[in-house]
Design a protein around this motif. Structure first.
Motif, mmCIF file in Angstrom:
data_model
loop_
_atom_site.group_PDB
_atom_site.id
_atom_site.type_symbol
_atom_site.label_atom_id
_atom_site.label_comp_id
_atom_site.label_asym_id
_atom_site.label_seq_id
_atom_site.Cartn_x
_atom_site.Cartn_y
_atom_site.Cartn_z
ATOM 1 N N TRP A 73 24.174 -15.230 0.691
ATOM 2 C CA TRP A 73 25.474 -15.850 0.914
ATOM 3 C C TRP A 73 25.734 -15.977 2.412
ATOM 4 O O TRP A 73 25.093 -15.321 3.221
ATOM 5 N N THR A 74 26.704 -16.799 2.745
ATOM 6 C CA THR A 74 27.185 -16.893 4.117
ATOM 7 C C THR A 74 28.688 -16.652 4.107
ATOM 8 O O THR A 74 29.328 -16.752 3.054
ATOM 9 N N LEU A 75 29.236 -16.344 5.260
ATOM 10 C CA LEU A 75 30.690 -16.162 5.356
ATOM 11 C C LEU A 75 31.432 -17.397 4.852
ATOM 12 O O LEU A 75 32.458 -17.286 4.194
ATOM 13 N N ALA A 76 30.905 -18.567 5.166
ATOM 14 C CA ALA A 76 31.564 -19.818 4.795
ATOM 15 C C ALA A 76 31.658 -19.994 3.280
ATOM 16 O O ALA A 76 32.557 -20.675 2.789
ATOM 17 N N ARG A 77 30.752 -19.358 2.528
ATOM 18 C CA ARG A 77 30.771 -19.492 1.067
ATOM 19 C C ARG A 77 31.705 -18.499 0.395
ATOM 20 O O ARG A 77 32.012 -18.652 -0.788
ATOM 21 N N LEU A 78 32.133 -17.487 1.108
ATOM 22 C CA LEU A 78 32.997 -16.470 0.507
ATOM 23 C C LEU A 78 34.405 -17.010 0.285
ATOM 24 O O LEU A 78 34.931 -17.737 1.128
ATOM 25 N N PRO A 79 35.017 -16.635 -0.818
ATOM 26 C CA PRO A 79 36.427 -17.016 -1.016
ATOM 27 C C PRO A 79 37.293 -16.423 0.107
ATOM 28 O O PRO A 79 37.078 -15.277 0.524
ATOM 29 N N ARG A 80 38.240 -17.200 0.591
ATOM 30 C CA ARG A 80 39.102 -16.737 1.698
ATOM 31 C C ARG A 80 39.820 -15.437 1.377
ATOM 32 O O ARG A 80 39.992 -14.587 2.240
ATOM 33 N N VAL A 81 40.262 -15.296 0.134
ATOM 34 C CA VAL A 81 40.971 -14.071 -0.254
ATOM 35 C C VAL A 81 40.051 -12.863 -0.082
ATOM 36 O O VAL A 81 40.429 -11.856 0.513
ATOM 37 N N SER A 82 38.837 -12.967 -0.592
ATOM 38 C CA SER A 82 37.895 -11.847 -0.504
ATOM 39 C C SER A 82 37.536 -11.549 0.949
ATOM 40 O O SER A 82 37.521 -10.384 1.366
ATOM 41 N N LEU A 83 37.249 -12.596 1.702
ATOM 42 C CA LEU A 83 36.877 -12.409 3.103
ATOM 43 C C LEU A 83 38.011 -11.751 3.894
ATOM 44 O O LEU A 83 37.788 -10.810 4.650
ATOM 45 N N THR A 84 39.221 -12.220 3.680
ATOM 46 C CA THR A 84 40.371 -11.661 4.398
ATOM 47 C C THR A 84 40.599 -10.205 4.012
ATOM 48 O O THR A 84 40.838 -9.358 4.883
ATOM 49 N N ALA A 85 40.506 -9.893 2.732
ATOM 50 C CA ALA A 85 40.695 -8.508 2.288
ATOM 51 C C ALA A 85 39.624 -7.591 2.890
ATOM 52 O O ALA A 85 39.921 -6.476 3.326
ATOM 53 N N MET A 86 38.379 -8.068 2.940
ATOM 54 C CA MET A 86 37.314 -7.255 3.533
ATOM 55 C C MET A 86 37.521 -7.076 5.033
ATOM 56 O O MET A 86 37.289 -5.987 5.566
ATOM 57 N N ARG A 87 37.952 -8.124 5.710
ATOM 58 C CA ARG A 87 38.209 -8.012 7.152
ATOM 59 C C ARG A 87 39.286 -6.973 7.441
ATOM 60 O O ARG A 87 39.142 -6.147 8.341
ATOM 61 N N ILE A 88 40.382 -7.030 6.685
ATOM 62 C CA ILE A 88 41.471 -6.062 6.888
ATOM 63 C C ILE A 88 40.978 -4.643 6.603
ATOM 64 O O ILE A 88 41.236 -3.707 7.363
ATOM 65 N N ALA A 89 40.252 -4.478 5.494
ATOM 66 C CA ALA A 89 39.751 -3.150 5.132
ATOM 67 C C ALA A 89 38.789 -2.612 6.191
ATOM 68 O O ALA A 89 38.870 -1.437 6.573
ATOM 69 N N LEU A 90 37.892 -3.453 6.681
ATOM 70 C CA LEU A 90 36.939 -2.998 7.695
ATOM 71 C C LEU A 90 37.631 -2.699 9.017
ATOM 72 O O LEU A 90 37.250 -1.758 9.713
ATOM 73 N N ALA A 91 38.650 -3.468 9.358
ATOM 74 C CA ALA A 91 39.412 -3.164 10.575
ATOM 75 C C ALA A 91 40.006 -1.762 10.468
ATOM 76 O O ALA A 91 39.956 -0.970 11.415
#
Length: 146
Positions: A73-91
């Motif tokens: 997969w690439t970041l561009a293929r990830l659903p925005r909701v999932s990507l945003t939730a992972m970014r917040i969690a990793l931060a």
């Protein structure tokens, strides 16, 4: 004037909503965050702002960690909701003060269950769990991205 303090789960959700709205203006996420907070009922308290500040300050590192854990997969293929939730969690997991990865992962999963597609939460849980296990195994890498 006293600052509003939200429950942590509310603070995370408000930070998530602000970060999600910023994904529609990737060229200037800071401007998008400012516009979101001005035009939204979602209040950002000190914890919410700290999550967003950490996300903005370390976004390239956070995205590199996510990318390193994607298989086919690439970041561009990830659903925005999932990507945003992972970014917040990793931060929160990597740069926050509390270092409670289990809480950050659980909250991200709950956000994806609420705002995402049916089974996206399983993917988010798996990826974040993998990062958390790596961090546990190598405490020296606590603030060092992959």
């Amino acid at each position: 004037m006293s600052e509003t303090t939200l429950r942590r789960s509310e603070a995370r959700e408000h930070a998530f909503l602000a970060a999600f709205s910023a994904t529609f203006q990737p060229d200037d996420p800071q401007e998008a965050l400012s516009a979101h907070t001005e035009n939204s009922e979602a209040v950002l308290d000190a914890f919410s702002r700290r999550l967003l500040d950490d996300l903005l300050a370390h976004r390239e590192e956070i995205d590199a960690i996510i990318t390193a854990h994607l298989k086919g997969w690439t970041l561009a293929r990830l659903p925005r909701v999932s990507l945003t939730a992972m970014r917040i969690a990793l931060a929160e997991m990597l740069y926050g003060e509390e270092k409670k990865p289990g809480v950050a992962i659980n909250e991200a999963v709950e956000l994806v269950k609420k705002y995402g597609a049916d089974n996206d939460h399983q993917f988010v849980n798996g990826l974040l769990g993998s990062v958390a296990r790596e961090q546990e195994a190598d405490p020296a890498a606590e603030n060092a991205p992959c």
